[in-house]
Design an enzyme around this catalytic site. Sequence first.
Site, PDB file in Angstrom:
ATOM      1  N   ARG A 259      11.239  -2.107  11.103  1.00 50.79           N
ATOM      2  CA  ARG A 259      10.202  -1.675  12.039  1.00 50.79           C
ATOM      3  C   ARG A 259      10.056  -2.697  13.157  1.00 50.79           C
ATOM      4  O   ARG A 259      10.077  -3.895  12.907  1.00 50.79           O
ATOM      5  CB  ARG A 259       8.858  -1.512  11.291  1.00 50.79           C
ATOM      6  CG  ARG A 259       8.711  -0.146  10.657  1.00 50.79           C
ATOM      7  CD  ARG A 259       7.508  -0.029   9.772  1.00 50.79           C
ATOM      8  NE  ARG A 259       6.267  -0.605  10.299  1.00 50.79           N
ATOM      9  CZ  ARG A 259       5.112  -0.570   9.659  1.00 50.79           C
ATOM     10  NH1 ARG A 259       5.029   0.025   8.464  1.00 50.79           N
ATOM     11  NH2 ARG A 259       4.036  -1.102  10.178  1.00 50.79           N
TER      12      ARG A 259
ATOM     13  N   ARG B 218      11.394  -6.056   4.848  1.00 50.55           N
ATOM     14  CA  ARG B 218      11.141  -4.611   4.721  1.00 50.55           C
ATOM     15  C   ARG B 218      12.129  -3.789   5.540  1.00 50.55           C
ATOM     16  O   ARG B 218      12.379  -4.087   6.701  1.00 50.55           O
ATOM     17  CB  ARG B 218       9.706  -4.307   5.179  1.00 50.55           C
ATOM     18  CG  ARG B 218       9.428  -2.804   5.290  1.00 50.55           C
ATOM     19  CD  ARG B 218       7.964  -2.489   5.205  1.00 50.55           C
ATOM     20  NE  ARG B 218       7.206  -2.892   6.372  1.00 50.55           N
ATOM     21  CZ  ARG B 218       5.891  -2.689   6.494  1.00 50.55           C
ATOM     22  NH1 ARG B 218       5.213  -2.102   5.521  1.00 50.55           N
ATOM     23  NH2 ARG B 218       5.261  -3.093   7.565  1.00 50.55           N
TER      24      ARG B 218
ATOM     25  N   LYS C 108       0.830  -1.213   0.000  1.00 54.28           N
ATOM     26  CA  LYS C 108       0.000   0.000   0.000  1.00 54.28           C
ATOM     27  C   LYS C 108       0.864   1.263   0.000  1.00 54.28           C
ATOM     28  O   LYS C 108       0.647   2.170  -0.794  1.00 54.28           O
ATOM     29  CB  LYS C 108      -0.908   0.044   1.251  1.00 54.28           C
ATOM     30  CG  LYS C 108      -1.876  -1.107   1.386  1.00 54.28           C
ATOM     31  CD  LYS C 108      -2.730  -0.980   2.633  1.00 54.28           C
ATOM     32  CE  LYS C 108      -1.981  -0.979   3.943  1.00 54.28           C
ATOM     33  NZ  LYS C 108      -1.241  -2.224   4.262  1.00 54.28           N
TER      34      LYS C 108
ATOM     35  N   ARG D 143      -9.548   0.962   8.153  1.00 55.06           N
ATOM     36  CA  ARG D 143      -9.197  -0.428   8.421  1.00 55.06           C
ATOM     37  C   ARG D 143     -10.303  -1.168   9.151  1.00 55.06           C
ATOM     38  O   ARG D 143     -10.145  -2.348   9.474  1.00 55.06           O
ATOM     39  CB  ARG D 143      -7.936  -0.464   9.275  1.00 55.06           C
ATOM     40  CG  ARG D 143      -6.670  -0.815   8.506  1.00 55.06           C
ATOM     41  CD  ARG D 143      -5.524  -0.480   9.432  1.00 55.06           C
ATOM     42  NE  ARG D 143      -4.327  -1.225   9.206  1.00 55.06           N
ATOM     43  CZ  ARG D 143      -3.248  -0.698   8.626  1.00 55.06           C
ATOM     44  NH1 ARG D 143      -3.247   0.506   8.127  1.00 55.06           N
ATOM     45  NH2 ARG D 143      -2.152  -1.406   8.522  1.00 55.06           N
TER      46      ARG D 143
ATOM     47  N   ARG E 182      -0.580  -9.111  13.951  1.00 53.91           N
ATOM     48  CA  ARG E 182      -1.216  -8.126  13.069  1.00 53.91           C
ATOM     49  C   ARG E 182      -2.160  -8.816  12.086  1.00 53.91           C
ATOM     50  O   ARG E 182      -3.260  -8.335  11.825  1.00 53.91           O
ATOM     51  CB  ARG E 182      -0.157  -7.328  12.303  1.00 53.91           C
ATOM     52  CG  ARG E 182       0.464  -6.250  13.163  1.00 53.91           C
ATOM     53  CD  ARG E 182       1.834  -5.875  12.681  1.00 53.91           C
ATOM     54  NE  ARG E 182       1.828  -5.110  11.447  1.00 53.91           N
ATOM     55  CZ  ARG E 182       2.898  -4.993  10.661  1.00 53.91           C
ATOM     56  NH1 ARG E 182       4.018  -5.588  10.959  1.00 53.91           N
ATOM     57  NH2 ARG E 182       2.823  -4.271   9.568  1.00 53.91           N
TER      58      ARG E 182
END
Length: 214
Positions: A157, A123, A9, A84, A168
């Site tokens: 992160r 990431r 996203k 969300r 998550r």
Amino acid sequence: MVGPPGAGKGTQAALLAARLGLVHVASGDLFRDNLKRQTALGKKAKSYMERGALVPDELTVQMIADRLGQPDAAEGVVLDGFPRTRQQAEALDRMLAKMGAKVDATLYIDVDRDEIVRRLSGRWVCSAASSHVYHELTNPPLVAGQCDIDGAQLVQRDDDKPETVRARLEQQLPPMFEVVDYYAEGDVLNTVDGDQPIEDVTEALMRVVGQPVR
Ligand code: ADP
Ligand code: ADP
């Protein structure tokens, strides 16, 4: 822009915003900025983010309403990571209606669970701006460990640790599917296959939203 954590996203929202001449508004980046500045909102959001849970709707909706009320958002935005939950989607419709605006298109980036885990585990984000996103295999920076845009150090992160990723997905996928259903009912849902190279996903999204407006 709707999709599971790691779907792309943020990567795509930045590219689309640049091509369309719109502002990129990312709820996760706004929360991380509040965390860094230790604002009252940041302090309230912290424990939810660390656990991989969603921040309560009330706080999230107010943060987005404040952001959309700023002058640079008047021409429209690419919204990334919000809504969300179904409640957030309904609140967004209400706040846009007050501004004489609406959701023009919902872009759902569809990626399967195994690919999500591969994406989040590789990431790396810029320590100065978490919207500058890289992947060690699929989207590496020009110089290892360094952001192409501002030269700051890249970091992983905290919530991309495997156990937080699992939390998550468990907590955030069910409400995300409700958001997808909500927009399907409203006839603005566009599903794009996110399991393609970054440029191909961008082209598929651009086919939905049309040509650059300026
Ligand atoms: P990702 O890019 O992996 O999808 P984000 O950077 O968008 O994650 O969000 C990071 C965290 O911020 C989320 O795990 C959640 O705790 C919080 N968050 C972001 N957007 C929302 C939202 N719309 N509603 C509630 N919490 C949110
Ligand atoms: P989200 O904002 O949905 O959490 P990101 O844009 O941060 O997703 O992307 C998650 C990770 O996957 C990043 O490391 C990014 O560089 C990488 N990535 C994004 N899109 C693709 C793609 N189409 N193919 C491979 N890797 C991708």
